[in-house]
Design an enzyme around this catalytic site. Sequence first.
Site: not given
Length: 488
Positions: A336, A433
């Site tokens: 991310c 994630h």
Amino acid sequence: MKKLKSIMFVGTGSDVGKSMVNTGFCRIFKQDGYTPAPFKAQNMSLNSFATPEGFEIGRAQAVQAEACKLPCHTDMNPILLKPTNDKSSQVVLNGKPVGTQTAQEYFMGNNKAALFTEAINAFNRLEKQYNPIVLEGAGSISELNLKSRDITNMKMAVETDSVTYLVSDIDRGGVFASVFGSIYLLDDVERKQIKGILINKFRGDIKLFEEGRMILEDLTGVPVIGILPYFRDIHIEEEDSVSLEQKFKESRSNTINIAVVRLPRMANFTDFSVLEHDPRIHLYYTDQALEIEKADIVIIPGSKNTISDLAHLRKIGIASSIVRAQKDGKKVIGICGGYQMMGESISDPQGIEGDLPLISGLGLLPISTVIEDNKVTEQCQFKFKDYSNTCTGYEIHMGQTTLKHPENHLNILDNGKKDGYFLNENCWGSYIHGILDNSVVIQDLLKGFDTENINFDYNQFKEKQYDKLADAIRENVNMDLVYQHLNE
């Protein structure tokens, strides 16, 4: 089954174990044939999760939903505050960001009545479907300067008429003062809502606290429903970054050292929980250049303020250590915000993250990112690299990343979307994630190291932990009294 009253766990302070206790009771009620669901009106955390519908809630409520064997939903955490710096937070309402406010604006403004209404509406929707609702408070119940505007603790307990238990951490000391003071500072209506005290994190022989139990009951007029030991062998994902302070470790010899770069605004550090339990790996969090260079694998995690955190890494000398590690043949990956940092540049033309409109990246990947106000929040299934395994994860990010060589993507999602960048076996990044929760990704990450091939099933591991936690609570809590309270 007979409908039970709702149950709520509030605390004498932050990090006293409310989330853990809440999770354990969620699993107990599920085991006992009920249909429990978790609820926390307002949560402040940088660890969040995407619901199946593509909305965002606090990670703790997603874990508690998992303990209930339920898909998570925004009604379980209608208000989420995600700090962007020391003074401001992004406000997420019913799963979607509605703006950024300073603490002064949020806590002193006149919008708390509207937010409380939203929280009650979410609770009511849950209560129609599930039984019992297991509520969690936030921080201390007796912060007098904020209490009139607190929509998470005793106001919620009274409004929902929940059987409320006060949790205190005896390990940090001052348990008598913190319990008595917390209850004494409540008003009469709130005090009547407290049905018991739960002492948490007791070290040693619990029988030695029998006198302490009687003293607390005499002082407060409410029963101590249980004394929980300091759990050392039960591992539940933790949401509070306070827990990270215990994970500042150093590299070790004769193992695979994985260093997670410690960021000021690190988000979703639960991405790495699986690595903590893999026997082949020594995981540690660090912001020390020497410890970065000692690692076999370096992971740059997510961030709520990517540009500011990248500037911080440069300031303390970590940025150059990461680049040097990659040039020395170490594996470097980013997730991310960490993936964004690995690129050539990050721009923020709308000033969403702050006053810095552009920053040079680490230059490890030929990508560039533009921060945008459109927030991606979705669960996903994907294929990692060229493996046939179907993997799962979730995306929560603001920003669009452009690849100079689009054919070098890392993952293909089941909707056809491409994710991440694969430079080589030692260098890649992804927006997903939970990517490391997939065993095929871990096996690939550890390729090239002299270690046995272990198929560590993290989901199975988590299920065992929920059951162990439920067993430990049953052993140390007067569950007959709890059920008596819930049936009154």
